[in-house]
Design an enzyme around this catalytic site. Structure first.
Site, short mmCIF file in Angstrom:
data_model
loop_
_atom_site.label_atom_id
_atom_site.label_comp_id
_atom_site.label_asym_id
_atom_site.label_seq_id
_atom_site.Cartn_x
_atom_site.Cartn_y
_atom_site.Cartn_z
N TYR A 242 0.59 -1.29 0.34
CA TYR A 242 0.05 0.00 -0.24
C TYR A 242 0.50 1.08 0.08
O TYR A 242 0.90 2.30 -0.58
CB TYR A 242 -0.94 0.31 0.95
CG TYR A 242 -1.67 1.24 1.41
CD1 TYR A 242 -2.85 1.59 0.63
CD2 TYR A 242 -0.81 2.19 2.43
CE1 TYR A 242 -3.77 3.32 1.03
CE2 TYR A 242 -1.81 3.56 2.84
CZ TYR A 242 -2.67 3.47 1.80
OH TYR A 242 -3.09 5.51 1.95
O1 LIG Z 1 -2.61 7.15 7.47
C1 LIG Z 1 -2.50 6.21 7.26
O2 LIG Z 1 -1.47 6.33 6.00
C2 LIG Z 1 -3.03 4.99 6.70
O3 LIG Z 1 -3.52 4.84 8.04
C3 LIG Z 1 -4.77 3.59 7.84
O4 LIG Z 1 -3.77 2.80 8.42
P1 LIG Z 1 -2.97 2.53 10.30
O5 LIG Z 1 -2.61 3.50 10.92
O6 LIG Z 1 -3.12 1.32 10.16
O7 LIG Z 1 -4.70 2.46 10.68
P2 LIG Z 1 -5.49 1.00 11.06
O8 LIG Z 1 -5.97 -0.16 10.26
O9 LIG Z 1 -7.01 1.60 11.62
O10 LIG Z 1 -4.81 0.86 12.33
C4 LIG Z 1 -4.48 1.82 13.90
C5 LIG Z 1 -3.07 0.76 14.81
O11 LIG Z 1 -4.02 -0.31 15.05
C6 LIG Z 1 -3.27 -1.17 15.08
N1 LIG Z 1 -4.20 -2.37 14.95
C7 LIG Z 1 -5.08 -2.32 13.90
C8 LIG Z 1 -5.75 -3.61 13.56
C9 LIG Z 1 -5.77 -4.71 14.46
O12 LIG Z 1 -7.05 -6.09 14.51
N2 LIG Z 1 -5.72 -4.69 15.89
C10 LIG Z 1 -4.36 -3.45 16.12
O13 LIG Z 1 -4.05 -3.40 17.02
C11 LIG Z 1 -2.68 -1.12 14.03
O14 LIG Z 1 -1.63 -1.76 14.02
C12 LIG Z 1 -2.48 0.67 13.94
O15 LIG Z 1 -1.18 0.93 14.81
C13 LIG Z 1 -5.53 3.28 6.82
O16 LIG Z 1 -6.06 2.27 7.20
C14 LIG Z 1 -4.78 3.36 6.10
O17 LIG Z 1 -5.69 3.29 4.52
C15 LIG Z 1 -3.30 4.51 6.20
O18 LIG Z 1 -4.85 5.91 5.24
#
Ligand SMILES: O=C(O)[C@H]1O[C@H](OP(=O)(O)OP(=O)(O)OC[C@H]2O[C@@H](n3ccc(=O)[nH]c3=O)[C@H](O)[C@@H]2O)[C@H](O)[C@@H](O)[C@H]1O
Length: 431
Positions: A242
């Site tokens: 991504y």
């Molecule tokens: O800023 C971005 O550019 C991206 O932001 C977002 O990605 P992320 O920051 O990864 O958000 P998100 O999935 O909510 O996980 C948040 C936290 O929860 C943790 N996480 C997640 C899932 C889970 O089951 N457990 C967990 O601990 C996980 O490890 C993380 O630490 C958008 O989805 C992406 O499309 C893109 O726009």
């Protein structure tokens, strides 16, 4: 003795035999009859072929209307109405991904201040399409038309630019999600690379060319560990496909700026959350699971360190998008020819205060008044990064970007929306 009819149209092939002993009259009759029959058959075959061909061309020319539901005088009128500007100095904006989370909010904000907005969305099923349909109804209620179609449909894009001379494109359509890239890598290439190029091709040829503002991502910082993240920091170590496609998007847009004079602004969004959000994101799926009494999985980094994100509330992101559009400057080219240098900009849009994921869960518990069943595991090697933290001074200088909603307040608004949208029934079965 067989009748003439039987002779000409024998019921079995062996029945037809030539009788050389018949008189001239009969010969003439037979000859005439067989010629006219052949002629009729020929006519019949020609008519059949002609009608088949015309049916085929009807189907070909009409198929896009049937399958993609766009085109026609009435449709063009709806597109023009939606693009109508209702304030002086306003803009007409094509918003891609308009039925998405950020797309819906940005489209509504533009429409509310009097700009013209036409949406484009393919309503794919990456997450529950009924949520996208509900956002679409909300947009329709505010006079925003969302055309159903894919970025890769160059004919549709060209048609939209034929109908409306868009001044700006707000490009938010994308395959989102960091971890899903391991399941379906091609969808990222289809939307974030091929779709982006398809859109830029149409924009570069448009006359006038629009200015383009588009969604990059905080994920481009990848394994960068210098905090907070500034736009000038290295972004050549993506941790997920991504992130790699978003980074590629930054390079691709630079090329179009350089060769064709398109004005480009890339926005690095930092984990955007809020009402009408994306069900695949942690804050959303945690809420659902907590209410349903199901466990939630919380990832933990190296040395048992908590992961942290610079969670950014949707209203702040909308302000950043509108500020970017308002200051984008003009594209210089027309009809595919550059006439001078155009702006090329990249901004972080974050909140500047990272919050640890377990703290996010504490806040949700307090708003939902339900205790979460936490399952803590080591972060799988699936593209996640340990933390994000935005330096927003560049956006602050350029257009006064200043986030004002903290996570506590923003999640309260999200939970209120969640409960009103899905109802309290989700709580059934809880102690
Ligand atoms: O800023 C971005 O550019 C991206 O932001 C977002 O990605 P992320 O920051 O990864 O958000 P998100 O999935 O909510 O996980 C948040 C936290 O929860 C943790 N996480 C997640 C899932 C889970 O089951 N457990 C967990 O601990 C996980 O490890 C993380 O630490 C958008 O989805 C992406 O499309 C893109 O726009």
């Amino acid at each position: 003795m067989p009748s003439l009819e039987e002779e000409l149209f024998p019921s079995t092939p062996g029945k037809f035999k030539i009788d050389r002993g018949h008189n001239m009259n009969r010969q003439f009759h037979r000859c005439f009859a067989s010629t006219s029959t052949m002629f009729l058959w020929a006519l019949f075959l020609i008519a059949l072929t002609a009608s088949y061909l015309s049916f085929q061309s009807f189907v070909d020319s009409g198929s896009r209307y049937f399958s993609a539901s766009w085109g026609g005088i009435q449709w063009e009128k709806q597109v023009r109405n939606s693009a109508q500007i209702h304030r002086s100095g306003g803009m007409s904006v094509l918003v891609t991904g308009a039925a998405g989370f950020v797309g819906t909010h940005v489209s509504l904000a533009l429409k509310k201040r009097g700009d013209g907005v036409v949406g484009l969305d393919n309503f794919n099923n990456y997450y529950d399409p009924s949520l996208k349909r509900a956002r679409n109804s909300l947009l329709n209620g505010h006079g925003v038309l969302v055309v159903e179609g894919d970025l890769n449909d160059a004919k549709l894009l060209a048609k939209l630019f034929d109908v409306v001379a868009f001044t700006h494109v707000m490009h938010l359509a994308a395959q989102a999600g960091v971890r899903y890239a391991m399941e379906n890598p091609n969808s990222y290439v289809h939307s974030n690379i091929a779709g982006l190029v398809s859109l830029l091709e149409v924009c570069k040829s448009a006359n006038p060319q629009p200015a383009i503002v588009w969604a990059s991502s905080s994920s481009v910082y990848g394994l960068n560990d210098k905090a907070p993240f500034s736009e000038s920091d290295r972004t050549d170590q993506p941790a997920s496909l991504y992130a790699a496609t978003k980074k590629a998007g930054e390079e691709i847009t630079h090329t179009y700026n350089h060769i064709y004079g398109l004005s480009i602004t890339g926005l690095r969004f930092f984990t955007v959350y809020g009402p009408w959000g994306r069900p695949d994101m942690a804050y959303f799926s945690f809420t659902r699971n907590i209410l349903q009494g199901k466990p939630i999985t919380i990832y933990r980094g190296k040395n048992r360190a908590d992961l942290a994100r610079d969670f950014t509330y949707i209203d702040d992101i909308v302000k950043g998008c509108l500020g970017s559009l308002d200051t984008s400057g003009k594209s210089t080219g027309s009809g595919g020819k550059k006439k001078g240098n155009a702006p090329y900009r990249i901004f972080n849009l974050g909140n500047t205060s990272p919050v640890k994921v377990p703290v996010l869960v504490n806040i949700l518990e307090s708003h939902l008044k339900v205790k979460a069943k936490r399952k803590i595991i080591d972060m799988p090697g699936n593209g996640d990064v340990p933390f994000t933290h935005a330096n927003i001074s560049h956006a602050q200088r350029e257009f006064g970007y200043k986030p004002t909603t903290d996570l506590q307040t923003g999640l309260k608004k999200f939970v209120r929306w969640y409960l009103s949208y899905y109802g309290y029934n989700n709580r059934k079965g809880l102690q």
